[in-house]
Write a protein that holds these residues in place. Structure first.
Motif, PDB file in Angstrom:
ATOM      1  N   VAL A 406       0.860  -1.188   0.000  1.00  0.00           N
ATOM      2  CA  VAL A 406       0.000   0.000   0.000  1.00  0.00           C
ATOM      3  C   VAL A 406       0.893   1.233   0.000  1.00  0.00           C
ATOM      4  O   VAL A 406       1.502   1.568   1.021  1.00  0.00           O
ATOM      5  N   GLU A 407       0.990   1.896  -1.138  1.00  0.00           N
ATOM      6  CA  GLU A 407       1.881   3.052  -1.274  1.00  0.00           C
ATOM      7  C   GLU A 407       1.323   4.290  -0.572  1.00  0.00           C
ATOM      8  O   GLU A 407       2.069   5.120  -0.061  1.00  0.00           O
ATOM      9  N   ASP A 411      -5.386   5.046   0.678  1.00  0.00           N
ATOM     10  CA  ASP A 411      -6.039   4.063  -0.194  1.00  0.00           C
ATOM     11  C   ASP A 411      -6.287   2.730   0.497  1.00  0.00           C
ATOM     12  O   ASP A 411      -6.872   1.815  -0.109  1.00  0.00           O
ATOM     13  N   LEU A 412      -5.831   2.585   1.730  1.00  0.00           N
ATOM     14  CA  LEU A 412      -5.871   1.280   2.384  1.00  0.00           C
ATOM     15  C   LEU A 412      -7.263   0.678   2.432  1.00  0.00           C
ATOM     16  O   LEU A 412      -7.472  -0.463   2.000  1.00  0.00           O
ATOM     17  N   LEU A 413      -8.235   1.408   2.944  1.00  0.00           N
ATOM     18  CA  LEU A 413      -9.571   0.836   3.140  1.00  0.00           C
ATOM     19  C   LEU A 413     -10.227   0.469   1.818  1.00  0.00           C
ATOM     20  O   LEU A 413     -10.855  -0.595   1.707  1.00  0.00           O
ATOM     21  N   SER A 414     -10.079   1.314   0.821  1.00  0.00           N
ATOM     22  CA  SER A 414     -10.684   1.002  -0.482  1.00  0.00           C
ATOM     23  C   SER A 414      -9.989  -0.208  -1.123  1.00  0.00           C
ATOM     24  O   SER A 414     -10.638  -1.040  -1.772  1.00  0.00           O
ATOM     25  N   ASP A 431       0.650   3.117  17.333  1.00  0.00           N
ATOM     26  CA  ASP A 431       0.477   4.348  16.580  1.00  0.00           C
ATOM     27  C   ASP A 431      -0.265   4.101  15.270  1.00  0.00           C
ATOM     28  O   ASP A 431      -1.094   4.902  14.853  1.00  0.00           O
ATOM     29  N   MET A 432      -0.006   2.963  14.632  1.00  0.00           N
ATOM     30  CA  MET A 432      -0.702   2.640  13.387  1.00  0.00           C
ATOM     31  C   MET A 432      -2.161   2.271  13.651  1.00  0.00           C
ATOM     32  O   MET A 432      -3.038   2.540  12.823  1.00  0.00           O
ATOM     33  N   THR A 433      -2.437   1.672  14.803  1.00  0.00           N
ATOM     34  CA  THR A 433      -3.827   1.391  15.177  1.00  0.00           C
ATOM     35  C   THR A 433      -4.628   2.684  15.256  1.00  0.00           C
ATOM     36  O   THR A 433      -5.775   2.753  14.799  1.00  0.00           O
ATOM     37  N   GLU A 434      -4.023   3.727  15.825  1.00  0.00           N
ATOM     38  CA  GLU A 434      -4.696   5.029  15.925  1.00  0.00           C
ATOM     39  C   GLU A 434      -5.020   5.588  14.542  1.00  0.00           C
ATOM     40  O   GLU A 434      -6.111   6.126  14.320  1.00  0.00           O
ATOM     41  N   ILE A 435      -4.076   5.452  13.615  1.00  0.00           N
ATOM     42  CA  ILE A 435      -4.283   5.966  12.259  1.00  0.00           C
ATOM     43  C   ILE A 435      -5.422   5.215  11.575  1.00  0.00           C
ATOM     44  O   ILE A 435      -6.321   5.831  10.977  1.00  0.00           O
ATOM     45  N   ILE A 436      -5.418   3.892  11.653  1.00  0.00           N
ATOM     46  CA  ILE A 436      -6.460   3.091  10.993  1.00  0.00           C
ATOM     47  C   ILE A 436      -7.818   3.330  11.632  1.00  0.00           C
ATOM     48  O   ILE A 436      -8.838   3.420  10.942  1.00  0.00           O
TER      49      ILE A 436
END
Length: 449
Positions: A406-407, A411-414, A431-436
């Motif tokens: 995933v660049e 765009d991750l969710l789509s 920290d990545m959990t917070e972003i997602i």
């Protein structure tokens, strides 16, 4: 006078931080320590000062402990934010201390603490109970080796401390030989989830701490935690004061001292933090009915494993601690046990929030080979180190057509929605959990507009 000044300074800087909508969990303590090297020495503490430390599991344990204690009418001061180093503990304690009497306003001071900062934060004689969850290979660029962390922890221990140790960890169990004070042990009996063969991943501690002979294991829970004894000398797991029995992850229950306890998440490490929470509360005099009520009836939401949804697909947020292979292993084992098609998200933006070494050697200790499974539909690699993660997955013989880079995080969710099937498991750091989580909220808000 010096203590009064430290308290006033801490509360003043905290107020300024909040004025500017900052958390202020660390910064005030940082300033106090510039003027007073030992601001916590002369505070009047409550009867119980409980510290939980170890390589993993301390945050989940402290959250559950606070839940049980507060549910039983105790006023608890605890580091809910998760900030667990000296500056943060200083901020927390001083902000909850009366400026003039210097008395901490609580029935229990409950702290999750980084293993390396206990001795430098409190002088000996303040901590009443010290619980240690495990000592494993963790943050190798900073901690180097589990034995170094063991020694750091025990620099802070005197014979007045009531030590509570996970006896399934042979490295911790050596405390029986060196601690002159009271020791309480907890652990998990053999379960159907154990391995009876040597794991095919790095084991952090395999030799007797007394005679240095290789330990014999009847069962491995995970890592070097399990049922063991030395074939040469008397060292062994031994009698366990609080032992989890009849563990059933499918039903989410286990027993201790004849009492049934519910798990707030059906993962093996949840048995450990639930058992330890029960143990500590029992030791400090909370009635068993009160403990069981808070665990079984007023179930606490899991701190590390929250569930979300994406267009009807379940998303399990498996927070996995970077630089800790056994934390990732627990997530991998959980994913492996789930039925049906599965999509996995793995990656991180920063190796650590404390330093910038960017050491990635620990990735090769993680047993990513468990993802080489027909039920895994796609694996999305995200974050700044996505290429490094993808290379590790390739070495785990995972088919290249299952690995998607995933660049752009936007765009991750789509991409998940369009290119994958099944329930979704995000095996990422905090920290990545917070972003997602933020992205999922924005996605849902857009749908509702």
């Amino acid at each position: 006078m010096k203590t009064t000044f430290s308290i006033v300074l801490c509360k003043f800087i905290t107020a300024i931080c909040r004025l500017f909508r900052k958390n202020g969990t660390v910064y005030p303590g940082n300033w106090v320590l510039k003027f007073d090297k030992h601001p916590l020495d002369d505070i009047i503490y409550p009867k119980y000062v409980v510290v939980v430390t170890g390589s993993s599991g301390k945050g989940s344990t402290v959250s559950m402990l606070a839940h049980i204690l507060e549910g039983n009418g105790k006023k608890v001061v605890w580091n809910k934010s998760g900030s667990n180093i000296k500056n943060a503990i200083t901020t927390l304690v001083l902000n909850n201390t009366n400026t003039f009497s210097h008395k901490l306003d609580a029935d229990v001071l409950l702290l999750e603490m980084d293993e390396r900062f206990i001795s430098g934060t409190f002088k000996k004689g303040i901590i009443t109970h010290l619980a240690i969850t495990n000592i494993t290979r963790d943050q190798p660029a900073r901690n180097i080796h589990p034995l170094i962390i063991y020694e750091k922890i025990f620099e802070s221990v005197d014979d007045d401390v009531h030590l509570i140790i996970n006896t399934d960890d042979p490295l911790l169990n050596r405390a029986k030989y060196v601690h002159g004070g009271k020791i309480t042990t907890y652990g998990i009996e053999s379960t159907k989830y154990d391995s009876i063969t040597v794991p095919n991943y790095a084991v952090d501690f395999a030799y007797c701490p007394s005679c240095h002979n290789k330990l014999n294991y009847d069962a491995y829970h995970y890592g070097h935690l399990g049922i063991y004894e030395c074939p040469r000398c008397s060292f062994k797991r031994g009698k366990v004061d609080y032992e989890a029995e009849k563990v059933d992850l499918e039903k989410g229950i286990f027993e201790v001292q004849g009492n049934k306890l519910k798990l707030n998440k059906n993962v093996f490490f949840a048995v450990y933090y639930t058992l330890l929470s029960y143990t500590i509360c029992d030791l400090i005099g909370i009635k068993k009915d009160g403990i069981l009520s808070e665990i079984n009836e007023k179930v606490m939401v899991s701190k590390r494993m929250k569930s979300q949804s994406l267009d009807g697909r379940v998303i399990e947020m498996l927070e996995s601690k970077n630089e800790n292979a056994l934390s990732y292993l627990q997530s991998l084992n959980y994913i492996k046990r789930q039925n049906g098609k599965k999509t996995v998200v793995v990656g991180f933006e920063n190796v650590s929030r404390r330093y910038r070494y960017n050491d990635l050697s620990w990735l090769w200790d993680v047993n990513f080979e468990l993802l080489n499974d027909d039920k895994i539909d796609k694996i999305f690699c995200i974050g700044r180190f996505k290429y490094d993660v993808a290379v590790r997955l390739d070495y785990a013989s995972i088919p290249k057509d299952k690995i998607i880079l995933v660049e752009d995080m936007n765009d991750l969710l789509s991409m998940i929605k369009d290119y994958s099937e099944g329930n979704i498991y995000t095996m990422v750091c905090f920290d990545m959990t917070e972003i997602i989580t933020k992205m999922l909220k924005e996605w849902q808000d857009e749908k509702n507009d």
